[in-house]
Motif scaffolding. Structure first.
Motif, PDB file in Angstrom:
ATOM      1  N   GLY A   1       0.811  -1.206   0.000  1.00 27.10           N
ATOM      2  CA  GLY A   1       0.000   0.000   0.000  1.00 27.10           C
ATOM      3  C   GLY A   1       0.845   1.257   0.000  1.00 27.10           C
ATOM      4  N   GLU A   2       0.186   2.370   0.305  1.00 24.74           N
ATOM      5  CA  GLU A   2       0.832   3.682   0.288  1.00 24.74           C
ATOM      6  C   GLU A   2       0.739   4.310   1.673  1.00 24.74           C
ATOM      7  OE1 GLU A   2       0.102   8.072  -1.761  1.00 24.74           O
ATOM      8  OE2 GLU A   2      -0.403   6.255  -2.906  1.00 24.74           O
TER       9      GLU A   2
ATOM     10  N   ASP B   1      10.101   0.424  -4.702  1.00 24.80           N
ATOM     11  CA  ASP B   1      10.150   1.384  -5.799  1.00 24.80           C
ATOM     12  C   ASP B   1       8.758   1.574  -6.396  1.00 24.80           C
ATOM     13  OD1 ASP B   1      10.674   2.261  -8.755  1.00 24.80           O
ATOM     14  OD2 ASP B   1      12.589   2.545  -7.717  1.00 24.80           O
ATOM     15  N   LYS B   2       8.423   2.811  -6.699  1.00 28.38           N
ATOM     16  CA  LYS B   2       7.091   3.101  -7.226  1.00 28.38           C
ATOM     17  C   LYS B   2       6.888   2.604  -8.650  1.00 28.38           C
ATOM     18  CE  LYS B   2       6.053   7.074  -4.272  1.00 28.38           C
ATOM     19  NZ  LYS B   2       5.694   8.515  -4.204  1.00 28.38           N
ATOM     20  N   SER B   3       7.958   2.161  -9.300  1.00 32.13           N
ATOM     21  CA  SER B   3       7.804   1.610 -10.646  1.00 32.13           C
ATOM     22  C   SER B   3       7.204   0.210 -10.637  1.00 32.13           C
ATOM     23  CB  SER B   3       9.156   1.578 -11.361  1.00 32.13           C
ATOM     24  OG  SER B   3      10.061   0.692 -10.696  1.00 32.13           O
ATOM     25  N   VAL B   4       7.171  -0.432  -9.461  1.00 28.92           N
ATOM     26  CA  VAL B   4       6.594  -1.771  -9.338  1.00 28.92           C
ATOM     27  C   VAL B   4       5.078  -1.667  -9.203  1.00 28.92           C
ATOM     28  CG1 VAL B   4       6.528  -3.874  -7.938  1.00 28.92           C
ATOM     29  CG2 VAL B   4       8.678  -2.606  -8.197  1.00 28.92           C
ATOM     30  N   ASN B   5       4.345  -2.481  -9.953  1.00 27.45           N
ATOM     31  CA  ASN B   5       2.893  -2.533  -9.808  1.00 27.45           C
ATOM     32  C   ASN B   5       2.562  -2.913  -8.366  1.00 27.45           C
ATOM     33  OD1 ASN B   5       0.253  -4.148  -9.682  1.00 27.45           O
ATOM     34  ND2 ASN B   5       0.095  -3.194 -11.681  1.00 27.45           N
ATOM     35  N   ILE B   6       1.807  -2.055  -7.694  1.00 30.44           N
ATOM     36  CA  ILE B   6       1.639  -2.222  -6.256  1.00 30.44           C
ATOM     37  C   ILE B   6       0.784  -3.438  -5.902  1.00 30.44           C
ATOM     38  CG2 ILE B   6      -0.424  -0.770  -5.912  1.00 30.44           C
ATOM     39  CD1 ILE B   6       1.251   0.495  -3.527  1.00 30.44           C
TER      40      ILE B   6
ATOM     41  N   VAL C   1       9.471   8.106  13.295  1.00 32.02           N
ATOM     42  CA  VAL C   1       9.791   7.474  12.009  1.00 32.02           C
ATOM     43  C   VAL C   1      10.392   8.525  11.085  1.00 32.02           C
ATOM     44  CG1 VAL C   1       8.871   6.245  10.013  1.00 32.02           C
ATOM     45  CG2 VAL C   1       7.947   5.789  12.301  1.00 32.02           C
ATOM     46  N   LYS C   2      11.666   8.368  10.761  1.00 31.87           N
ATOM     47  CA  LYS C   2      12.368   9.349   9.943  1.00 31.87           C
ATOM     48  C   LYS C   2      12.768   8.825   8.562  1.00 31.87           C
ATOM     49  CE  LYS C   2      12.278  12.111  13.501  1.00 31.87           C
ATOM     50  NZ  LYS C   2      11.275  13.205  13.543  1.00 31.87           N
ATOM     51  N   ASP C   3      12.732   7.504   8.367  1.00 28.71           N
ATOM     52  CA  ASP C   3      13.203   6.926   7.103  1.00 28.71           C
ATOM     53  C   ASP C   3      12.065   6.522   6.172  1.00 28.71           C
ATOM     54  OD1 ASP C   3      12.418   4.966   8.886  1.00 28.71           O
ATOM     55  OD2 ASP C   3      13.843   3.477   8.159  1.00 28.71           O
ATOM     56  N   ILE C   4      10.834   6.815   6.555  1.00 26.13           N
ATOM     57  CA  ILE C   4       9.668   6.576   5.700  1.00 26.13           C
ATOM     58  C   ILE C   4       8.869   7.865   5.663  1.00 26.13           C
ATOM     59  CG2 ILE C   4       7.526   5.256   5.413  1.00 26.13           C
ATOM     60  CD1 ILE C   4       8.797   2.956   6.855  1.00 26.13           C
ATOM     61  N   LYS C   5       8.366   8.199   4.493  1.00 25.71           N
ATOM     62  CA  LYS C   5       7.612   9.453   4.376  1.00 25.71           C
ATOM     63  C   LYS C   5       6.252   9.204   3.748  1.00 25.71           C
ATOM     64  CE  LYS C   5       9.757  10.808  -0.042  1.00 25.71           C
ATOM     65  NZ  LYS C   5      10.516   9.556  -0.223  1.00 25.71           N
ATOM     66  N   ILE C   6       5.351  10.135   3.952  1.00 28.27           N
ATOM     67  CA  ILE C   6       4.019  10.048   3.346  1.00 28.27           C
ATOM     68  C   ILE C   6       4.157   9.971   1.835  1.00 28.27           C
ATOM     69  CG2 ILE C   6       1.869  11.321   2.978  1.00 28.27           C
ATOM     70  CD1 ILE C   6       2.233  12.470   5.822  1.00 28.27           C
ATOM     71  N   GLY C   7       3.409   9.045   1.231  1.00 27.24           N
ATOM     72  CA  GLY C   7       3.464   8.846  -0.210  1.00 27.24           C
ATOM     73  C   GLY C   7       4.339   7.690  -0.632  1.00 27.24           C
ATOM     74  N   ASP C   8       5.196   7.176   0.279  1.00 26.87           N
ATOM     75  CA  ASP C   8       6.016   6.008  -0.053  1.00 26.87           C
ATOM     76  C   ASP C   8       5.140   4.789  -0.292  1.00 26.87           C
ATOM     77  OD1 ASP C   8       8.463   7.263   0.075  1.00 26.87           O
ATOM     78  OD2 ASP C   8       8.958   6.569   2.096  1.00 26.87           O
ATOM     79  N   HIS C   9       5.546   3.966  -1.256  1.00 27.11           N
ATOM     80  CA  HIS C   9       4.916   2.670  -1.460  1.00 27.11           C
ATOM     81  C   HIS C   9       5.653   1.641  -0.617  1.00 27.11           C
ATOM     82  CE1 HIS C   9       2.906   3.626  -5.620  1.00 27.11           C
ATOM     83  NE2 HIS C   9       2.570   4.465  -4.659  1.00 27.11           N
ATOM     84  N   VAL C  10       4.890   0.750   0.012  1.00 22.74           N
ATOM     85  CA  VAL C  10       5.495  -0.234   0.905  1.00 22.74           C
ATOM     86  C   VAL C  10       4.872  -1.609   0.694  1.00 22.74           C
ATOM     87  CG1 VAL C  10       6.132   1.433   2.696  1.00 22.74           C
ATOM     88  CG2 VAL C  10       3.870   0.348   2.771  1.00 22.74           C
ATOM     89  N   SER C  11       5.676  -2.611   0.960  1.00 17.44           N
ATOM     90  CA  SER C  11       5.194  -3.986   1.058  1.00 17.44           C
ATOM     91  C   SER C  11       5.146  -4.345   2.534  1.00 17.44           C
ATOM     92  CB  SER C  11       6.139  -4.939   0.317  1.00 17.44           C
ATOM     93  OG  SER C  11       5.791  -6.293   0.573  1.00 17.44           O
ATOM     94  N   PHE C  12       4.042  -4.951   2.973  1.00 12.72           N
ATOM     95  CA  PHE C  12       3.977  -5.442   4.340  1.00 12.72           C
ATOM     96  C   PHE C  12       4.846  -6.689   4.483  1.00 12.72           C
ATOM     97  CE2 PHE C  12      -0.274  -3.418   3.869  1.00 12.72           C
ATOM     98  CZ  PHE C  12      -0.176  -2.494   4.899  1.00 12.72           C
TER      99      PHE C  12
ATOM    100  N   ARG D   1      16.440  -6.520   3.241  1.00 13.62           N
ATOM    101  CA  ARG D   1      17.422  -6.945   2.240  1.00 13.62           C
ATOM    102  C   ARG D   1      16.770  -7.680   1.086  1.00 13.62           C
ATOM    103  NH1 ARG D   1      20.722 -11.844   4.317  1.00 13.62           N
ATOM    104  NH2 ARG D   1      18.765 -12.857   3.681  1.00 13.62           N
ATOM    105  N   ASP D   2      15.866  -8.610   1.411  1.00 10.43           N
ATOM    106  CA  ASP D   2      15.385  -9.550   0.399  1.00 10.43           C
ATOM    107  C   ASP D   2      14.212  -9.054  -0.425  1.00 10.43           C
ATOM    108  OD1 ASP D   2      17.318 -11.488   0.921  1.00 10.43           O
ATOM    109  OD2 ASP D   2      16.185 -12.301   2.599  1.00 10.43           O
ATOM    110  N   VAL D   3      13.283  -8.281   0.172  1.00 11.21           N
ATOM    111  CA  VAL D   3      12.159  -7.794  -0.618  1.00 11.21           C
ATOM    112  C   VAL D   3      12.639  -6.933  -1.788  1.00 11.21           C
ATOM    113  CG1 VAL D   3      10.108  -6.326  -0.626  1.00 11.21           C
ATOM    114  CG2 VAL D   3      10.424  -8.016   1.193  1.00 11.21           C
ATOM    115  N   PRO D   4      13.541  -5.958  -1.580  1.00 11.06           N
ATOM    116  CA  PRO D   4      14.016  -5.178  -2.731  1.00 11.06           C
ATOM    117  C   PRO D   4      14.745  -6.012  -3.780  1.00 11.06           C
ATOM    118  CG  PRO D   4      14.458  -4.001  -0.689  1.00 11.06           C
ATOM    119  CD  PRO D   4      14.019  -5.386  -0.301  1.00 11.06           C
ATOM    120  N   ARG D   5      15.565  -6.965  -3.348  1.00 12.27           N
ATOM    121  CA  ARG D   5      16.291  -7.750  -4.363  1.00 12.27           C
ATOM    122  C   ARG D   5      15.344  -8.682  -5.109  1.00 12.27           C
ATOM    123  NH1 ARG D   5      20.091 -12.668  -2.127  1.00 12.27           N
ATOM    124  NH2 ARG D   5      18.639 -13.598  -0.660  1.00 12.27           N
TER     125      ARG D   5
END
Length: 379
Positions: free
Chosen positions: A75-76, A166-171, A84-95, A329-333
Motif C-alpha cells: 500500500g501507500e 520502488d514506485k515503478s513496481v505494480n503495487i 519514524v524518519k526513514d519513511i515518508k508520506i506517499g512512499d509505497h510499501v510492502s507489508f 534486504r530480500d524484498v528489494p532484491r
C-alpha cells in the motif's frame, strides 16, 4: 486522529464451508487509532489471499479473536509516527509479517525473522509497542493479524512491518512479496542454499510452492521436481521451471523419484504444511540430503523419523520461517529480479476481487481452484 476503515473481521473460526454462505469474514466499518511514534498508517492497495489466512478461518491455527485478518499486502503510506524518519508520506510499501526489535538474541545474531519480541506480541494479536489500534464501532478491541491486518482499507503497523519499494513496481503485484515470495523463494535460496546443478523436490504447489519452483530455477537447480496431489497444477509448475511432475497419491511416486535422481534429491522442500508432505520429503532425500519445511501444519501435529537413518546418512531437517529472509534486504532484491523477468510471480495471480467476493474467494482457495487472488479493499 482516529479514522474509520472498512475491514474483514473474523469472530468465529468454527463456521463450515461454503464460506460464501456461512460468511466467517464479516465486512465491517472499524475504528483505527492514529499510529504511535514508531508506527505508520498505510492505505492498502492490495492484499493476497493466502492459506495462512485460511488456517485462521478454519481454526487449524488459533489466533486471538475477534481479529482483522490479512498478512500479505502492499500500500501507500498516509501517516507516520513522530519517531519514524526513514519513511515518508506517499512512499509505497510492502507489508511483511515479522517486525524485529533489534535487541533480542535472535535479532543480534542476524535472524530478525524469528525475533522473540515479535513472536510474543503477534501471538497476543498486538503491535510491537503493545496493545491494539483497532476497535469496532461499539468500542470493542479487535486484534491484529501478525501485526499487519491488511484486509482493510487502512492498516496501522509497526515501522518494521513495512519495506519501502520502488514506485515503478505494480503495487498489486508487490502484495505477494511479503509472504508468498519471501517464504517460497527464500526457503530455496536462503534456507536450503541450493547450488547450480542440485536436484530439488518441491512438495505442495500452492502460491508458496510455486514460488519455490521459481526459486529453484533461479538458483540453478538442474532437476526440479514438482509434487502435489492435484495434477491440474502441473501445467503451471512446468511453465515456471519444473522439469518433472509427480502425483503424490501414486504409491510408486517415491520409488520413481529416487530412481530418476539415482538415490534421491539433494533437497526436498515441504511447502504444503501437512504431515504427509513431510513424510514424502524425508523419503525423497539422498544420503547427506536435507528436508526444508516452510509449511505450517495445524497446531500439535507431530512428524517422526528414523533417528538412526538421520545420523547414519547425515541427513538434515531445517525449519524455514518466512524463507529465512531479512525483509529489508530480500524484498528489494526479489522485486529487482521480478522486474528483470527472473521472478515471474505475476503469473500466480488468478484474479483481483473486492470485499463482496472475499468469503467466496477463500472457498476457491480452499478448493484448489486458484493460486493467488488479490483483494483490493479500496476498489
Amino acid at each position: 486522529m482516529s479514522i474509520k476503515s472498512k475491514a474483514a473481521v473474523i469472530r468465529d473460526n468454527k463456521l463450515a464451508q461454503p464460506y460464501k454462505t456461512s460468511k466467517p469474514l464479516s465486512i465491517e466499518e472499524i475504528i483505527i487509532s492514529p499510529p504511535l511514534e514508531n508506527e505508520v498508517l498505510v492505505q492498502v492497495k492490495g492484499a493476497g489471499l493466502c492459506h495462512s489466512d485460511l488456517s485462521v478461518i478454519n481454526g487449524s491455527r488459533v489466533m486471538p479473536l475477534p481479529l482483522v485478518i490479512g498478512h500479505e499486502g502492499a500500500g501507500e503510506v498516509v501517516e507516520v509516527g513522530s519517531a519514524v524518519k526513514d519513511i515518508k508520506i506517499g512512499d509505497h510499501v510492502s507489508f511483511q509479517f515479522s517486525p524485529s526489535c533489534g535487541r533480542c538474541r535472535r535479532c543480534l545474531e542476524g535472524r530478525p525473522q524469528v525475533c522473540e519480541l515479535a513472536a510474543a506480541t503477534k501471538g497476543k494479536g498486538q503491535l510491537m509497542s503493545g496493545g491494539s489500534r483497532l476497535s469496532d464501532l461499539d468500542g470493542n478491541v479487535l486484534n491484529h493479524h501478525t501485526g499487519v491486518s491488511c484486509m482493510s482499507q487502512y492498516s496501522v503497523v509497526d515501522r518494521g512491518s513495512v519495506v519501502v519499494i520502488d514506485k515503478s513496481v505494480n503495487i498489486q503485484d508487490a502484495a505477494l512479496f511479503g509472504c508468498a515470495v519471501m517464504t517460497g523463494v527464500g526457503a530455496v535460496i536462503n534456507t536450503a542454499r541450493i547450488r547450480p546443478g542440485d536436484s530439488v523436490a518441491i512438495i505442495g504447489l500452492g502460491g508458496v510452492g510455486l514460488n519455490g519452483i521459481i526459486g529453484a530455477k533461479l538458483g540453478g537447480a538442474e532437476t526440479i521436481i514438482a509434487v502435489d496431489i492435484d495434477p491440474s497444477k502441473f501445467i503451471r509448475a512446468k511453465e515456471l521451471g519444473a522439469t518433472h511432475c509427480f502425483d503424490s497419491r501414486n504409491n510408486d511416486t517415491i520409488e520413481e523419484i529416487r530412481e530418476l535422481t539415482k538415490g534421491g534429491v539433494d533437497f526436498a522442500i515441504d511447502l504444503a504444511g501437512v504431515i504427509p508432505a513431510m513424510n514424502t520429503a524425508y523419503e525423497l532425500i539422498r544420503y547427506g540430503g536435507a528436508v526444508v519445511t516452510a509449511g505450517l501444519s495445524p497446531i500439535n501435529t507431530q512428524f517422526s523419523f528414523n533417528h538412526s537413518d538421520l545420523v547414519a546418512q547425515e541427513k538434515s531437517i531445517l525449519g524455514s520461517y518466512m524463507g529465512s529472509c531479512v525483509p529489508v534486504r530480500d524484498v528489494p532484491r526479489f522485486l529487482n529480479l521480478f522486474q528483470q523477468g527472473r521472478l515471474p510471480v505475476d503469473k500466480l495471480i488468478d484474479g483481483k476481487i473486492t470485499f463482496d467476493d472475499l468469503n467466496e474467494g477463500f472457498d476457491k482457495l480452499s478448493n484448489g481452484e486458484v493460486v493467488r487472488q488479490i483483494l483490493m479493499p479500496n476498489a
